[in-house]
Design an enzyme around this catalytic site. Structure first.
Site, PDB file in Angstrom:
ATOM      1  CD  GLU A   1    -102.679  95.043  69.118  1.00  0.00           C
ATOM      2  OE1 GLU A   1    -102.519  94.267  69.720  1.00  0.00           O
ATOM      3  OE2 GLU A   1    -103.712  95.121  68.361  1.00  0.00           O
TER       4      GLU A   1
ATOM      5  CB  CYS B   1     -92.647  89.564  75.504  1.00  0.00           C
ATOM      6  SG  CYS B   1     -91.927  91.066  74.473  1.00  0.00           S
TER       7      CYS B   1
ATOM      8  CB  CYS C   1     -90.181  93.921  76.616  1.00  0.00           C
ATOM      9  SG  CYS C   1     -90.799  94.345  75.256  1.00  0.00           S
TER      10      CYS C   1
ATOM     11  CD  GLU D   1     -93.290  95.417  78.600  1.00  0.00           C
ATOM     12  OE1 GLU D   1     -93.773  94.761  79.148  1.00  0.00           O
ATOM     13  OE2 GLU D   1     -93.774  95.539  77.350  1.00  0.00           O
TER      14      GLU D   1
ATOM     15  CB  CYS E   1     -93.942  95.342  73.684  1.00  0.00           C
ATOM     16  SG  CYS E   1     -93.821  93.859  73.138  1.00  0.00           S
TER      17      CYS E   1
END
Length: 130
Positions: free
Chosen positions: A43, A85, A88, A54, A52
């Protein structure tokens, strides 16, 4: 073989940088030749920007020479059975087949196994762009 992929995802999750959401995630990918690539979510101050786990794993995978992905493990510290998500799922589908196994994990190991076809039944296919 799922357990070693789970362990790689769990080790990656421990390196997550998630100061805003407090939601660390780890992912690990295995290629058909047995190589494993792991990643954690990252982040940044312009939250929710970042990437992410992934996506991080895919970056390592591409830089490591790529290949066909045969298995994926995903784990989140605060959520059992965390799945990739939507974005991803599409990113992963670029390098997988519908039968690629996706292991949804909790802190103890694999909780459920699904396939990329289950996760993204109508994914956009890159070969339509060729």
């Amino acid at each position: 073989m799922a357990h070693d992929l789970f362990e790689a995802a769990k080790a990656a999750m421990a390196k997550a940088y998630a100061p805003y959401s407090k939601f660390p995630v780890g992912a690990a990918l295995r290629t058909e030749d047995g190589r494993v690539f792991a990643g954690a979510n990252v982040e940044v101050a312009s939250y929710p920007e970042g990437w992410c786990a992934e996506t991080t794993a895919l970056g390592h995978y591409i830089m490591g020479g790529g290949g066909r992905i045969t298995e994926i493990a995903v784990i989140a510290k605060r959520m059992a059975k965390c799945s990739p998500c939507g974005g991803c799922r599409q990113r992963l589908a670029e390098f997988c087949r519908p039968e690629t196994k996706v292991y949804l994990c909790d802190n103890g190991g694999v909780v459920e196994t699904v396939t990329m076809g289950d996760m993204l039944p109508y994914g956009f296919q890159g070969d339509t762009l060729k």
